[in-house]
Write a protein that holds these residues in place. Sequence first.
Motif, PDB file in Angstrom:
ATOM      1  N   ALA A   1       6.747  -8.578   0.393  1.00  0.00           N
ATOM      2  CA  ALA A   1       5.467  -7.950  -0.014  1.00  0.00           C
ATOM      3  C   ALA A   1       5.250  -6.531   0.073  1.00  0.00           C
ATOM      4  CB  ALA A   1       4.457  -8.619   0.929  1.00  0.00           C
ATOM      5  N   ASP A   2       6.127  -5.975   1.183  1.00  0.00           N
ATOM      6  CA  ASP A   2       6.225  -4.553   1.186  1.00  0.00           C
ATOM      7  C   ASP A   2       7.006  -4.039   0.184  1.00  0.00           C
ATOM      8  OD1 ASP A   2       5.222  -4.412   3.904  1.00  0.00           O
ATOM      9  OD2 ASP A   2       6.881  -5.187   4.660  1.00  0.00           O
ATOM     10  N   VAL A   3       8.009  -4.532  -0.361  1.00  0.00           N
ATOM     11  CA  VAL A   3       8.955  -4.321  -1.474  1.00  0.00           C
ATOM     12  C   VAL A   3       7.959  -4.100  -2.665  1.00  0.00           C
ATOM     13  CG1 VAL A   3      10.953  -4.639  -2.961  1.00  0.00           C
ATOM     14  CG2 VAL A   3      11.194  -4.970  -0.216  1.00  0.00           C
ATOM     15  N   ASP A   4       7.390  -5.037  -2.774  1.00  0.00           N
ATOM     16  CA  ASP A   4       6.406  -5.423  -4.101  1.00  0.00           C
ATOM     17  C   ASP A   4       5.383  -4.161  -4.055  1.00  0.00           C
ATOM     18  OD1 ASP A   4       7.893  -7.612  -5.194  1.00  0.00           O
ATOM     19  OD2 ASP A   4       6.529  -9.175  -4.536  1.00  0.00           O
ATOM     20  N   PHE A   5       4.866  -4.142  -2.757  1.00  0.00           N
ATOM     21  CA  PHE A   5       3.662  -3.189  -2.973  1.00  0.00           C
ATOM     22  C   PHE A   5       4.317  -1.587  -3.039  1.00  0.00           C
ATOM     23  CE2 PHE A   5       1.858   0.228  -0.125  1.00  0.00           C
ATOM     24  CZ  PHE A   5       0.504   0.086  -0.459  1.00  0.00           C
ATOM     25  N   ALA A   6       5.519  -1.132  -2.564  1.00  0.00           N
ATOM     26  CA  ALA A   6       6.070   0.122  -2.893  1.00  0.00           C
ATOM     27  C   ALA A   6       6.400   0.255  -4.111  1.00  0.00           C
ATOM     28  CB  ALA A   6       7.236   0.225  -2.124  1.00  0.00           C
ATOM     29  N   THR A   7       7.155  -0.919  -4.862  1.00  0.00           N
ATOM     30  CA  THR A   7       7.586  -0.907  -6.335  1.00  0.00           C
ATOM     31  C   THR A   7       6.380  -0.719  -7.257  1.00  0.00           C
ATOM     32  OG1 THR A   7       9.518  -2.142  -5.724  1.00  0.00           O
ATOM     33  CG2 THR A   7       8.686  -1.849  -7.938  1.00  0.00           C
ATOM     34  N   GLU A   8       5.272  -1.357  -7.000  1.00  0.00           N
ATOM     35  CA  GLU A   8       4.466  -1.646  -7.909  1.00  0.00           C
ATOM     36  C   GLU A   8       3.187  -0.018  -7.882  1.00  0.00           C
ATOM     37  OE1 GLU A   8       2.299  -5.150  -7.642  1.00  0.00           O
ATOM     38  OE2 GLU A   8       4.193  -6.243  -8.755  1.00  0.00           O
ATOM     39  N   MET A   9       2.961   0.020  -6.447  1.00  0.00           N
ATOM     40  CA  MET A   9       2.139   1.111  -6.057  1.00  0.00           C
ATOM     41  C   MET A   9       2.726   2.527  -6.733  1.00  0.00           C
ATOM     42  SD  MET A   9      -1.006   1.755  -5.415  1.00  0.00           S
ATOM     43  CE  MET A   9      -1.667   0.754  -4.004  1.00  0.00           C
ATOM     44  N   ILE A  10       4.156   2.818  -6.531  1.00  0.00           N
ATOM     45  CA  ILE A  10       4.900   4.081  -7.174  1.00  0.00           C
ATOM     46  C   ILE A  10       4.393   4.104  -8.761  1.00  0.00           C
ATOM     47  CG2 ILE A  10       7.053   4.771  -8.065  1.00  0.00           C
ATOM     48  CD1 ILE A  10       8.153   3.802  -5.269  1.00  0.00           C
ATOM     49  N   GLN A  11       4.521   2.909  -9.552  1.00  0.00           N
ATOM     50  CA  GLN A  11       4.199   3.047 -10.862  1.00  0.00           C
ATOM     51  C   GLN A  11       2.785   3.247 -11.206  1.00  0.00           C
ATOM     52  OE1 GLN A  11       6.618  -0.216 -13.005  1.00  0.00           O
ATOM     53  NE2 GLN A  11       6.770  -0.815 -11.030  1.00  0.00           N
ATOM     54  N   HIS A  12       1.818   2.733 -10.146  1.00  0.00           N
ATOM     55  CA  HIS A  12       0.494   2.725 -10.219  1.00  0.00           C
ATOM     56  C   HIS A  12      -0.160   4.171 -10.362  1.00  0.00           C
ATOM     57  CE1 HIS A  12      -3.702   1.548  -9.747  1.00  0.00           C
ATOM     58  NE2 HIS A  12      -3.343   0.439 -10.360  1.00  0.00           N
ATOM     59  N   HIS A  13       0.490   4.855  -9.020  1.00  0.00           N
ATOM     60  CA  HIS A  13       0.318   6.113  -8.745  1.00  0.00           C
ATOM     61  C   HIS A  13       0.719   7.030  -9.843  1.00  0.00           C
ATOM     62  CE1 HIS A  13      -1.299   5.361  -5.036  1.00  0.00           C
ATOM     63  NE2 HIS A  13      -0.559   5.940  -4.165  1.00  0.00           N
ATOM     64  N   ARG A  14       2.007   6.809 -10.380  1.00  0.00           N
ATOM     65  CA  ARG A  14       2.586   7.846 -11.683  1.00  0.00           C
ATOM     66  C   ARG A  14       1.742   7.793 -12.655  1.00  0.00           C
ATOM     67  NH1 ARG A  14       8.718   5.356 -11.577  1.00  0.00           N
ATOM     68  NH2 ARG A  14       9.659   6.806  -9.908  1.00  0.00           N
ATOM     69  N   GLN A  15       0.878   6.818 -13.102  1.00  0.00           N
ATOM     70  CA  GLN A  15      -0.120   6.720 -13.980  1.00  0.00           C
ATOM     71  C   GLN A  15      -1.341   7.419 -13.679  1.00  0.00           C
ATOM     72  OE1 GLN A  15      -2.555   3.092 -15.692  1.00  0.00           O
ATOM     73  NE2 GLN A  15      -1.077   3.540 -17.444  1.00  0.00           N
ATOM     74  N   ALA A  16      -1.721   7.270 -12.522  1.00  0.00           N
ATOM     75  CA  ALA A  16      -2.935   8.265 -11.920  1.00  0.00           C
ATOM     76  C   ALA A  16      -2.564   9.741 -12.089  1.00  0.00           C
ATOM     77  CB  ALA A  16      -3.391   7.771 -10.859  1.00  0.00           C
ATOM     78  N   VAL A  17      -1.521   9.882 -11.828  1.00  0.00           N
ATOM     79  CA  VAL A  17      -0.987  11.346 -11.736  1.00  0.00           C
ATOM     80  C   VAL A  17      -0.804  12.071 -13.229  1.00  0.00           C
ATOM     81  CG1 VAL A  17       0.846  12.885 -11.162  1.00  0.00           C
ATOM     82  CG2 VAL A  17       0.173  11.515  -9.515  1.00  0.00           C
TER      83      VAL A  17
END
Length: 218
Positions: A63-79
């Motif tokens: 769950a930690d790996v999925d969170f970090a992997t997906e949130m990185i991409q999610h954050h990149r789009q927000a940026v």
Amino acid sequence: MTARRTFVRRTALAATTGVAALVLAACGGDDGGHDMGSMESGSGASASTSASASAEAGEHNDADVDFATEMIQHHRQAVEMADLAADRASSQEVKDLATKIKGAQDPEIKTMSGWLTSWGEEVPEDMSSSMPGMDHDMSSSMPGMMGSEDMGKLDKASGAEFDEMFLDMMVQHHEGAVEMAKTEKADGKYSPAVKLADGVITAQTAEIGQMNKMLGKS
């Protein structure tokens, strides 16, 4: 006769010295052995405790790996969305919000990338600059992510139209991030990741309220 007595004395002295040396060696061996064993045992226990503490601090799950992997991409789009506001938004409030979002999420991207690297996991490639739209389509299964069509529309908008579109899209984007963060809080094991997820929920929930107010929805 004198020579014989001298020889006997020397022989006795040598024998005494030899015995003394043997006794000292035996004692020294015992003491040294215990001391060394104690030191080795102590250092081994210390290393074991340190390794155990380190392992405990670094424990993570899927769950930690999925969170970090997906949130990185999610954050990149927000940026990426926030970057567009600099020369397209007409409202200073929107520009300030965009700057705040980028300022918060850029460091989090670096932090989560560091976690993945330390876990021996792959950091997702940032393809937004080389292949526009592809990363959005590939990540469309994540809650709140915009598709390439939405991003294209935002990229072409400006002024008041951009402001409204940006706020509408960012509200959805934040709601998706909050959903992902709640999943991490429920299922994650790595305490820094759970703490970051808690921060995402707090900060982005507040920004959702702010953006809805700017849109006249609350």
